[in-house]
Design a protein around this motif. Structure first.
Motif, PDB file in Angstrom:
ATOM      1  N   PHE A 173     -66.561 -25.256  21.242  1.00 58.16           N
ATOM      2  CA  PHE A 173     -65.976 -24.675  20.041  1.00 58.16           C
ATOM      3  C   PHE A 173     -67.058 -24.386  18.989  1.00 58.16           C
ATOM      4  O   PHE A 173     -67.133 -23.274  18.446  1.00 58.16           O
ATOM      5  CB  PHE A 173     -64.931 -25.633  19.461  1.00 58.16           C
ATOM      6  CG  PHE A 173     -64.398 -25.220  18.124  1.00 58.16           C
ATOM      7  CD1 PHE A 173     -63.408 -24.258  18.018  1.00 58.16           C
ATOM      8  CD2 PHE A 173     -64.908 -25.782  16.958  1.00 58.16           C
ATOM      9  CE1 PHE A 173     -62.919 -23.863  16.772  1.00 58.16           C
ATOM     10  CE2 PHE A 173     -64.425 -25.401  15.717  1.00 58.16           C
ATOM     11  CZ  PHE A 173     -63.435 -24.440  15.625  1.00 58.16           C
ATOM     12  N   ILE A 174     -67.904 -25.364  18.718  1.00 56.89           N
ATOM     13  CA  ILE A 174     -68.937 -25.197  17.682  1.00 56.89           C
ATOM     14  C   ILE A 174     -69.968 -24.164  18.109  1.00 56.89           C
ATOM     15  O   ILE A 174     -70.412 -23.333  17.303  1.00 56.89           O
ATOM     16  CB  ILE A 174     -69.596 -26.551  17.376  1.00 56.89           C
ATOM     17  CG1 ILE A 174     -68.565 -27.513  16.768  1.00 56.89           C
ATOM     18  CG2 ILE A 174     -70.777 -26.380  16.427  1.00 56.89           C
ATOM     19  CD1 ILE A 174     -69.088 -28.909  16.533  1.00 56.89           C
ATOM     20  N   THR A 175     -70.355 -24.195  19.373  1.00 56.47           N
ATOM     21  CA  THR A 175     -71.344 -23.229  19.866  1.00 56.47           C
ATOM     22  C   THR A 175     -70.811 -21.803  19.769  1.00 56.47           C
ATOM     23  O   THR A 175     -71.515 -20.885  19.322  1.00 56.47           O
ATOM     24  CB  THR A 175     -71.723 -23.545  21.320  1.00 56.47           C
ATOM     25  OG1 THR A 175     -72.205 -24.891  21.417  1.00 56.47           O
ATOM     26  CG2 THR A 175     -72.804 -22.599  21.806  1.00 56.47           C
ATOM     27  N   ALA A 176     -69.571 -21.599  20.181  1.00 60.56           N
ATOM     28  CA  ALA A 176     -68.970 -20.260  20.097  1.00 60.56           C
ATOM     29  C   ALA A 176     -68.855 -19.807  18.644  1.00 60.56           C
ATOM     30  O   ALA A 176     -69.087 -18.629  18.325  1.00 60.56           O
ATOM     31  CB  ALA A 176     -67.590 -20.264  20.761  1.00 60.56           C
ATOM     32  N   PHE A 177     -68.524 -20.736  17.758  1.00 63.84           N
ATOM     33  CA  PHE A 177     -68.400 -20.388  16.345  1.00 63.84           C
ATOM     34  C   PHE A 177     -69.734 -19.900  15.782  1.00 63.84           C
ATOM     35  O   PHE A 177     -69.810 -18.837  15.157  1.00 63.84           O
ATOM     36  CB  PHE A 177     -67.912 -21.602  15.552  1.00 63.84           C
ATOM     37  CG  PHE A 177     -67.962 -21.410  14.062  1.00 63.84           C
ATOM     38  CD1 PHE A 177     -66.958 -20.700  13.407  1.00 63.84           C
ATOM     39  CD2 PHE A 177     -69.020 -21.906  13.320  1.00 63.84           C
ATOM     40  CE1 PHE A 177     -67.015 -20.502  12.034  1.00 63.84           C
ATOM     41  CE2 PHE A 177     -69.082 -21.723  11.948  1.00 63.84           C
ATOM     42  CZ  PHE A 177     -68.078 -21.019  11.298  1.00 63.84           C
ATOM     43  N   PHE A 178     -70.794 -20.663  16.013  1.00 64.72           N
ATOM     44  CA  PHE A 178     -72.089 -20.284  15.444  1.00 64.72           C
ATOM     45  C   PHE A 178     -72.644 -19.028  16.096  1.00 64.72           C
ATOM     46  O   PHE A 178     -73.256 -18.192  15.419  1.00 64.72           O
ATOM     47  CB  PHE A 178     -73.078 -21.441  15.577  1.00 64.72           C
ATOM     48  CG  PHE A 178     -72.963 -22.458  14.482  1.00 64.72           C
ATOM     49  CD1 PHE A 178     -73.479 -22.206  13.222  1.00 64.72           C
ATOM     50  CD2 PHE A 178     -72.321 -23.654  14.707  1.00 64.72           C
ATOM     51  CE1 PHE A 178     -73.362 -23.130  12.204  1.00 64.72           C
ATOM     52  CE2 PHE A 178     -72.191 -24.601  13.696  1.00 64.72           C
ATOM     53  CZ  PHE A 178     -72.710 -24.341  12.439  1.00 64.72           C
ATOM     54  N   ALA A 179     -72.454 -18.873  17.407  1.00 63.39           N
ATOM     55  CA  ALA A 179     -72.938 -17.670  18.080  1.00 63.39           C
ATOM     56  C   ALA A 179     -72.263 -16.425  17.506  1.00 63.39           C
ATOM     57  O   ALA A 179     -72.924 -15.410  17.225  1.00 63.39           O
ATOM     58  CB  ALA A 179     -72.683 -17.768  19.578  1.00 63.39           C
ATOM     59  N   THR A 180     -70.954 -16.499  17.315  1.00 56.18           N
ATOM     60  CA  THR A 180     -70.221 -15.349  16.777  1.00 56.18           C
ATOM     61  C   THR A 180     -70.530 -15.130  15.300  1.00 56.18           C
ATOM     62  O   THR A 180     -70.708 -13.987  14.852  1.00 56.18           O
ATOM     63  CB  THR A 180     -68.709 -15.559  16.963  1.00 56.18           C
ATOM     64  OG1 THR A 180     -68.435 -15.844  18.338  1.00 56.18           O
ATOM     65  CG2 THR A 180     -67.938 -14.318  16.558  1.00 56.18           C
ATOM     66  N   PHE A 181     -70.587 -16.207  14.535  1.00 54.16           N
ATOM     67  CA  PHE A 181     -70.808 -16.095  13.094  1.00 54.16           C
ATOM     68  C   PHE A 181     -72.194 -15.519  12.794  1.00 54.16           C
ATOM     69  O   PHE A 181     -72.344 -14.632  11.951  1.00 54.16           O
ATOM     70  CB  PHE A 181     -70.657 -17.466  12.438  1.00 54.16           C
ATOM     71  CG  PHE A 181     -70.628 -17.419  10.936  1.00 54.16           C
ATOM     72  CD1 PHE A 181     -69.515 -16.932  10.268  1.00 54.16           C
ATOM     73  CD2 PHE A 181     -71.717 -17.841  10.197  1.00 54.16           C
ATOM     74  CE1 PHE A 181     -69.481 -16.881   8.876  1.00 54.16           C
ATOM     75  CE2 PHE A 181     -71.700 -17.790   8.818  1.00 54.16           C
ATOM     76  CZ  PHE A 181     -70.574 -17.314   8.148  1.00 54.16           C
ATOM     77  N   ILE A 182     -73.208 -16.001  13.508  1.00 59.27           N
ATOM     78  CA  ILE A 182     -74.560 -15.473  13.300  1.00 59.27           C
ATOM     79  C   ILE A 182     -74.634 -14.015  13.742  1.00 59.27           C
ATOM     80  O   ILE A 182     -75.236 -13.167  13.074  1.00 59.27           O
ATOM     81  CB  ILE A 182     -75.594 -16.332  14.052  1.00 59.27           C
ATOM     82  CG1 ILE A 182     -75.632 -17.750  13.471  1.00 59.27           C
ATOM     83  CG2 ILE A 182     -76.985 -15.706  13.969  1.00 59.27           C
ATOM     84  CD1 ILE A 182     -76.458 -18.726  14.292  1.00 59.27           C
ATOM     85  N   GLY A 183     -74.012 -13.720  14.882  1.00 59.08           N
ATOM     86  CA  GLY A 183     -74.031 -12.349  15.372  1.00 59.08           C
ATOM     87  C   GLY A 183     -73.291 -11.379  14.484  1.00 59.08           C
ATOM     88  O   GLY A 183     -73.585 -10.174  14.480  1.00 59.08           O
ATOM     89  N   SER A 184     -72.318 -11.877  13.690  1.00 58.88           N
ATOM     90  CA  SER A 184     -71.540 -10.997  12.834  1.00 58.88           C
ATOM     91  C   SER A 184     -72.380 -10.367  11.724  1.00 58.88           C
ATOM     92  O   SER A 184     -72.035  -9.300  11.206  1.00 58.88           O
ATOM     93  CB  SER A 184     -70.363 -11.763  12.211  1.00 58.88           C
ATOM     94  OG  SER A 184     -70.830 -12.753  11.307  1.00 58.88           O
ATOM     95  N   PHE A 185     -73.489 -11.021  11.359  1.00 58.02           N
ATOM     96  CA  PHE A 185     -74.334 -10.454  10.311  1.00 58.02           C
ATOM     97  C   PHE A 185     -74.944  -9.118  10.750  1.00 58.02           C
ATOM     98  O   PHE A 185     -75.221  -8.257   9.918  1.00 58.02           O
ATOM     99  CB  PHE A 185     -75.444 -11.433   9.936  1.00 58.02           C
ATOM    100  CG  PHE A 185     -74.965 -12.583   9.100  1.00 58.02           C
ATOM    101  CD1 PHE A 185     -74.811 -12.458   7.722  1.00 58.02           C
ATOM    102  CD2 PHE A 185     -74.651 -13.798   9.683  1.00 58.02           C
ATOM    103  CE1 PHE A 185     -74.364 -13.518   6.957  1.00 58.02           C
ATOM    104  CE2 PHE A 185     -74.206 -14.869   8.926  1.00 58.02           C
ATOM    105  CZ  PHE A 185     -74.057 -14.734   7.555  1.00 58.02           C
ATOM    106  N   ALA A 186     -75.174  -8.970  12.047  1.00 57.30           N
ATOM    107  CA  ALA A 186     -75.729  -7.713  12.545  1.00 57.30           C
ATOM    108  C   ALA A 186     -74.767  -6.559  12.298  1.00 57.30           C
ATOM    109  O   ALA A 186     -75.180  -5.445  11.968  1.00 57.30           O
ATOM    110  CB  ALA A 186     -76.040  -7.832  14.036  1.00 57.30           C
TER     111      ALA A 186
END
Length: 270
Positions: free
Chosen positions: A185-198
């Motif tokens: 859950f945490i890994t998916a959250f950070f991967a998506t959240f960081i990628g959203s800045f792009a």
């Protein structure tokens, strides 16, 4: 398989004491425990334990597998010994699985006796890989998917960086022995959240690919494959248990992705 078993019965046509049978049973169940802990197929666990029992002179070995335990019964003449071992998952490691099978073959060829097999099983080394190197290659695989899906070089680099950070977070949480669902859950959250800045800054030709491909490292492919294989081969119970585990991991990842997307939308950069 039957001819091989008959050969071993002829070779070991000797009496086995209760103490010897108990020792053999403990060694066999230890081999099965290792195979299940490192995600071997149920059929491989059955075959390996049966072959070890025949190699050591037993008449038969019967094994029942659950998601958290192994129940094994060895029979020699009219004497039966049953033992149960709980199982703690250690992740996926085909090196350990292959090594246990190699030990089984050496026992069948009478190169190893019971004590030698026990010593080898007790001293199996789990290979330690450099965590940073592992994260680099996992991130590279995600970045390659982004390229295959049509991303340009900027998307490729951003995907690699996002996936690398997410993988390092995953490794850190795993070292802290957090629940696997929480880790996903945490890994998916950070991967998506960081990628959203792009997407917010418009990096690359298809910036949304960064969010999509950076979470591909969380796809539980191996558990799903083993689950289907077990069910096809008749191990319905453990196959369903593995399928449910993979489903829960997928659900945890999906919840992390949804939460990250919602926060990004509220922040106004997605």
């Amino acid at each position: 398989m039957n001819s091989g078993c008959n050969e071993h019965r002829v070779k070991h046509n000797v009496n086995i004491s209760d103490e010897q049978q108990a020792l053999i049973t403990r060694v066999i169940v230890r081999a099965g425990q290792l195979l299940q802990a490192y995600n071997a197929e149920s059929r491989i666990i059955e075959q390996t334990t049966e072959r070890l029992g025949i190699a050591f002179g037993l008449d038969s070995v019967e094994i029942a597998l659950t998601s958290k335990a192994i129940i094994l019964t060895s029979r020699f003449g009219d004497n039966c010994i049953t033992t149960t071992r709980t199982m703690k998952a250690h992740g996926i490691d085909m090196g350990i699985v292959c090594e246990v099978q190699r030990i089984c073959i050496l026992a069948e060829k009478q190169i190893y006796d019971v004590e030698q097999v026990k010593k080898r099983l007790d001293n199996l080394d789990v290979p330690k890989y450099n965590a940073v190197i592992v994260a680099c290659f996992v991130a590279l695989s995600c970045a390659c998917f982004s390229h295959l899906f049509g991303g340009d070089s900027i998307v490729f680099i951003c995907t690699w960086l996002t996936s690398f950070i997410a993988m390092r977070i995953r490794q850190w949480l795993t070292q802290l022995h957090h629940n696997l669902l929480t880790v996903f859950f945490i890994t998916a959250f950070f991967a998506t959240f960081i990628g959203s800045f792009a997407s917010g800054f418009g990096w690359g030709n298809e910036p949304e690919l960064i969010m999509i491909t950076s979470v591909l490292q969380l796809v539980p492919g191996f558990p799903l494959i083993n689950a289907v294989s077990d069910m096809v081969k008749g191990h319905i119970t453990i196959g369903m248990a593995r399928w449910m585990t993979a489903t829960l991991l997928t659900l945890a990842s999906a919840l992390g992705i949804v939460l990250a997307v919602q926060l990004a939308q509220q922040g106004g950069w997605l």
